[in-house]
Design a protein around this motif. Structure first.
Motif, PDB file in Angstrom:
ATOM      1  N   UNK A 162       0.919  -1.122  -0.126  1.00 34.46           N
ATOM      2  CA  UNK A 162       0.064   0.178   0.070  1.00 34.46           C
ATOM      3  C   UNK A 162       0.764   1.300  -0.050  1.00 34.46           C
ATOM      4  N   UNK A 163       0.442   2.328  -0.285  1.00 35.47           N
ATOM      5  CA  UNK A 163       0.974   3.594  -0.219  1.00 35.47           C
ATOM      6  C   UNK A 163       1.353   3.973   1.346  1.00 35.47           C
ATOM      7  N   UNK A 164       2.248   4.705   1.479  1.00 33.47           N
ATOM      8  CA  UNK A 164       2.785   5.314   2.864  1.00 33.47           C
ATOM      9  C   UNK A 164       1.603   5.751   3.851  1.00 33.47           C
ATOM     10  N   UNK A 165       0.622   6.378   3.279  1.00 31.20           N
ATOM     11  CA  UNK A 165      -0.444   6.782   4.081  1.00 31.20           C
ATOM     12  C   UNK A 165      -1.339   5.957   4.570  1.00 31.20           C
ATOM     13  N   UNK A 166      -1.686   4.836   3.588  1.00 30.10           N
ATOM     14  CA  UNK A 166      -2.794   3.579   4.033  1.00 30.10           C
ATOM     15  C   UNK A 166      -1.892   2.817   4.938  1.00 30.10           C
ATOM     16  N   UNK A 167      -0.594   2.637   4.968  1.00 29.40           N
ATOM     17  CA  UNK A 167       0.328   1.929   5.822  1.00 29.40           C
ATOM     18  C   UNK A 167       0.275   2.483   7.116  1.00 29.40           C
ATOM     19  N   UNK A 168       0.469   3.667   7.165  1.00 33.59           N
ATOM     20  CA  UNK A 168       0.242   4.649   8.436  1.00 33.59           C
ATOM     21  C   UNK A 168      -0.943   4.387   9.112  1.00 33.59           C
ATOM     22  N   UNK A 169      -2.181   4.523   8.647  1.00 33.19           N
ATOM     23  CA  UNK A 169      -3.498   4.348   8.732  1.00 33.19           C
ATOM     24  C   UNK A 169      -3.650   3.011   9.655  1.00 33.19           C
ATOM     25  N   UNK A 170      -3.330   2.001   9.081  1.00 36.26           N
ATOM     26  CA  UNK A 170      -3.275   0.535   9.356  1.00 36.26           C
ATOM     27  C   UNK A 170      -2.564   0.410  10.688  1.00 36.26           C
ATOM     28  N   UNK A 171      -1.268   0.808  10.810  1.00 39.35           N
ATOM     29  CA  UNK A 171      -0.331   0.786  11.816  1.00 39.35           C
ATOM     30  C   UNK A 171      -0.985   1.413  13.136  1.00 39.35           C
ATOM     31  N   UNK A 172      -1.498   2.589  12.873  1.00 40.11           N
ATOM     32  CA  UNK A 172      -2.249   3.340  13.962  1.00 40.11           C
ATOM     33  C   UNK A 172      -3.354   2.666  14.712  1.00 40.11           C
ATOM     34  N   UNK A 173      -4.191   2.175  13.590  1.00 42.98           N
ATOM     35  CA  UNK A 173      -5.385   1.550  14.120  1.00 42.98           C
ATOM     36  C   UNK A 173      -5.069   0.222  14.827  1.00 42.98           C
ATOM     37  N   UNK A 174      -3.920  -0.673  14.526  1.00 45.93           N
ATOM     38  CA  UNK A 174      -3.885  -1.908  15.262  1.00 45.93           C
ATOM     39  C   UNK A 174      -3.132  -1.504  16.524  1.00 45.93           C
ATOM     40  N   UNK A 175      -2.444  -0.457  16.489  1.00 45.38           N
ATOM     41  CA  UNK A 175      -1.902  -0.074  17.719  1.00 45.38           C
ATOM     42  C   UNK A 175      -3.069   0.372  18.679  1.00 45.38           C
ATOM     43  N   UNK A 176      -4.016   1.141  18.242  1.00 38.81           N
ATOM     44  CA  UNK A 176      -4.954   1.803  18.957  1.00 38.81           C
ATOM     45  C   UNK A 176      -6.183   0.551  19.532  1.00 38.81           C
ATOM     46  N   UNK A 177      -6.196  -0.264  18.555  1.00 40.96           N
ATOM     47  CA  UNK A 177      -7.401  -1.314  18.885  1.00 40.96           C
ATOM     48  C   UNK A 177      -6.851  -2.707  19.554  1.00 40.96           C
ATOM     49  N   UNK A 178      -5.402  -3.179  19.342  1.00 42.75           N
ATOM     50  CA  UNK A 178      -5.348  -4.479  19.404  1.00 42.75           C
ATOM     51  C   UNK A 178      -3.977  -4.538  20.375  1.00 42.75           C
ATOM     52  N   UNK A 179      -3.153  -3.500  20.577  1.00 41.54           N
ATOM     53  CA  UNK A 179      -2.065  -3.581  21.522  1.00 41.54           C
ATOM     54  C   UNK A 179      -2.445  -2.942  22.747  1.00 41.54           C
ATOM     55  N   UNK A 180      -2.323  -3.960  23.795  1.00 41.34           N
ATOM     56  CA  UNK A 180      -2.754  -3.498  25.133  1.00 41.34           C
ATOM     57  C   UNK A 180      -1.945  -2.317  25.614  1.00 41.34           C
TER      58      UNK A 180
END
Length: 689
Positions: free
Chosen positions: A127-145
């Motif tokens: 994916x492009x850099x922006x979409x990758x950032x959005x995925x990373x941020x969402x995983x951190x917020x939602x799934x990393x305790x």
């Protein structure tokens, strides 16, 4: 062809505005086609329509640890074995995404914090850099305790989970002073990306994001240990360092073909764990982090917990359920209070085990324990609602007495008894849960001997000298009324400012000049066409609490709209919604529609609103309505059904009330809910003056 129909269906759903529920319903845990994976992950992580946040990055790399970050990015990418050109591009994107993330969130990068490992699998999506950032941020917020650090709460919670399912293994690790953070820190920080191959991680995350369960990492980590328990137990004589190294490398043995069974086992163990595990720890592990005294107190409770806690709501609901799911949690309740307290009131499903016997008469206690195990086995064989594999111990709810209950629980844990839990709040929480229904729900309840009743009576007696001539209230809001009466003079003045006669000039009070109450406020319900949702300006608010006549007003003015369809739906993820900072409390209930249908719902209380969420399944809910607290003019309860609560909305209209709408709910422990809402209404109306 038929075998691939689901792929065509998935492609079609992705062209529409689908959600994670739709994805799960179509895929059912199947491996995702590589071409569709980027879109599926974006839908599951709710970032498909998110803006380009990276466009805000000024491309200035000046973090305090910038050189360390660059070296770490280079080192991780070198291990991947890509072409040199690809390596340069990946290193550049890695560093820019993490740099912007630190600046955007005001965070500090630390080596080995799992961020790079979490990002690398996302580059496989191309994916492009922006979409990758959005995925990373969402995983951190939602799934990393939150609090994934040495000795953090995450690992206290994980230890409690391990103790519940495998006390022998947990005890061995405790004896060796091997805390979970010493071997599983990287597991939780990176969702296993730091210790598994890329193919395994992609397959695991395919299932992970479809399930949309942030707690899945706990059960995956549990399965890792349980699968290797025999090898771990054989290492009793090994050094602490050798065991930690062995444990830390265990996920490396996972292969691509193991992933479906691995995730299925995790879901199986989640099913065999009390739901209180998730509900009690959701906010602490996945909510907004702060350093308030209350947050610190909650953190201390987790670290000092003897075993897994079970909420009173789950226990009572569990005993009344028919258990359609074969492996669902089923409790065997053990009442550890002294005999005189047990005889003054108890649940009919409880087995009595006097905790005092443990010290006073050890032989009798041992006999009683054998009787308990026999009774449990017989209850399970008889398929009784009182029988289950899962032992839930209950104390009185008073700290000084419950130390003996804790000794009893500890004795069962020392014997490596599986599925041991402790009821949060003890008997007092059950007593308060049933409220006015306790006579129907508790066996042999004696108000004169019940210590909880005595304590309530003492509290009421203390406020008795301050009572006015107002007749005593017998409705479900007695707690609210008692609190008001404790400061009679002050509160009376406040209430007279709030509950007014709208027809009087300048807001005269509801009592006449001689202090005699005026006639009750008359209500008028309006039709849907007349509703405008606006309050008259410069008109004083009216709010009151009453009993409701059995047959009066059923359905009158009630919101009669069916569930919204199409674009009108406002769907939320329950886990994420409950983490909202301005939620004061949330109560599970059933919305009672005028048609007679009942919907599993949640009543959300914020500082200014009452929000109704209707469950849709798979962790999703629909926001049905938002009601300003200031618009609630009356709260009523059925005389024969005290938990059936009606909220009426409107504003003053001449000598009466204009009721514009109403909602009705069946709320367990309704007294607590309505008392809280009542206090907030008073506060809102006070602030509006």
């Amino acid at each position: 062809m038929e075998e691939n129909m689901w792929i065509i269906e998935l492609e079609s759903a992705l062209l529409d505005d689908c959600n994670v529920n739709d994805i799960y319903g179509i895929c059912q845990g199947k491996a995702l086609p590589e071409a569709l994976r980027p879109d599926v992950w974006q839908v599951c992580l709710d970032v498909r329509h998110k803006s380009d946040q990276m466009s805000l990055f000024n491309e200035i790399y000046d973090l305090p640890f910038q050189s360390q970050l660059r070296e770490d990015c280079q080192r991780h990418v070198d291990r991947m074995g890509n072409d040199e050109e690809d390596k340069v591009s990946v290193v550049s994107d890695l560093e820019s995404i993490i740099t912007f993330y630190c600046k955007n969130r005001n965070l500090q990068y630390e080596p080995d914090n799992g961020w790079i490992e979490l990002l690398l699998p996302l580059f496989a999506l191309k994916l492009n850099r922006s979409d990758t950032f959005n995925l990373f941020e969402s995983i951190r917020d939602t799934y990393i305790p939150k609090g994934c650090r040495p000795k953090g709460n995450v690992f206290h919670v994980f230890r409690l989970l391990l103790l519940y399912h495998d006390p022998e293994l947990c005890t061995l690790l405790d004896t060796k002073k091997i805390t979970p953070d010493l071997y599983s820190l990287t597991w939780f920080q990176s969702l296993f990306a730091s210790c598994s191959s890329l193919s395994v991680i992609i397959a695991m995350w395919d299932l992970y994001f479809q399930n949309a369960d942030p707690f899945m990492v706990f059960f995956l980590a549990l399965i890792i240990l349980i699968n290797g328990r025999e090898q771990i137990l054989q290492m009793r004589s090994s050094s602490k360092e050798e065991i930690i190294k062995f444990l830390g490398l265990m996920p490396c043995a996972l292969e691509f073909d193991d992933v479906p069974d691995f995730c299925s086992l995790a879901q199986y163990y989640a099913l065999k764990t009390p739901t209180s595990f998730k509900t009690d720890y959701l906010k602490a592990l996945y909510g907004k982090q702060n350093d308030t005294p209350r947050s610190q107190e909650e953190a201390n409770k987790v670290s000092q917990a003897l075993c897994l806690p079970v909420s009173v709501y789950e226990l009572v609901e569990n005993s009344a359920t028919e258990f359609p799911v074969p492996d669902a949690v089923r409790f065997f309740l053990v009442d550890c209070r002294p005999a005189e307290q047990y005889n003054a009131g108890h649940l009919s499903t409880a087995f009595h085990l006097d905790c005092n016997l443990m010290l006073q008469e050890p032989v009798a206690f041992a006999t009683a324990v054998q009787g308990l195990l026999t009774a449990q086995r017989q209850a399970i064989e008889a398929n009784s609602n009182a029988g289950g594999e899962h032992l839930c111990f209950m104390g009185s709810g008073r700290v000084e007495e419950d130390q003996y209950t804790h000794m009893v629980v500890a004795s069962f844990l020392q014997k490596n008894t599986h599925y041991v839990s402790l009821l949060t709040g003890g008997y007092a929480s059950i007593h308060d849960y049933f409220g006015d229904h306790m006579a129907d729900c508790l066996e042999d309840h004696n108000g004169r001997k019940c210590l909880v009743c005595q304590q309530h009576n003492v509290q009421q007696t203390k406020s008795a000298p301050l009572k006015t001539s107002t007749p005593s209230s017998t409705d479900l809001f007695s707690k609210f009324s008692a609190a008001m009466k404790s400061k009679s003079a002050e509160v009376k003045g406040k209430l007279l400012d709030i509950i007014v006669n709208p027809s009087a000039n300048g807001g005269a009070t509801a009592s006449g000049s001689n202090g005699v109450p005026s006639a009750p406020v008359q209500e008028r319900h309006v039709s849907a066409k007349e509703r405008n949702g606006k309050r008259y300006r410069n008109v004083a608010p009216v709010f009151s609490i009453d009993d409701e006549n059995e047959d009066a007003l059923d359905g009158a003015g009630e919101r009669d709209d069916p569930p919204l369809t199409g674009d009108g739906k406002e769907i939320v993820n329950l886990n994420q919604y409950f983490k909202t900072a301005d939620i004061i409390n949330a109560f599970k209930c059933q919305e009672v529609h005028m048609s007679g249908y009942m919907y599993d719902s949640h009543l959300i209380i914020t500082p200014g609103q009452l929000v109704v969420l209707r469950e849709l399944g798979r962790g999703q809910a629909q926001i049905m309505v938002r009601r300003p607290l200031a618009s609630i003019v009356k709260i009523t309860a059925k005389k024969r059904h005290r938990d059936l609560i009606t909220f009426k909305y409107g504003f003053p209209d001449g000598d009466g009330l204009l009721i514009t709408d109403m909602d009705r709910f069946l709320i367990p422990n309704a007294a607590e809910v309505t008392a809280l809402i009542s206090r907030l209404i008073v506060q809102v109306l006070d602030d509006a003056k």
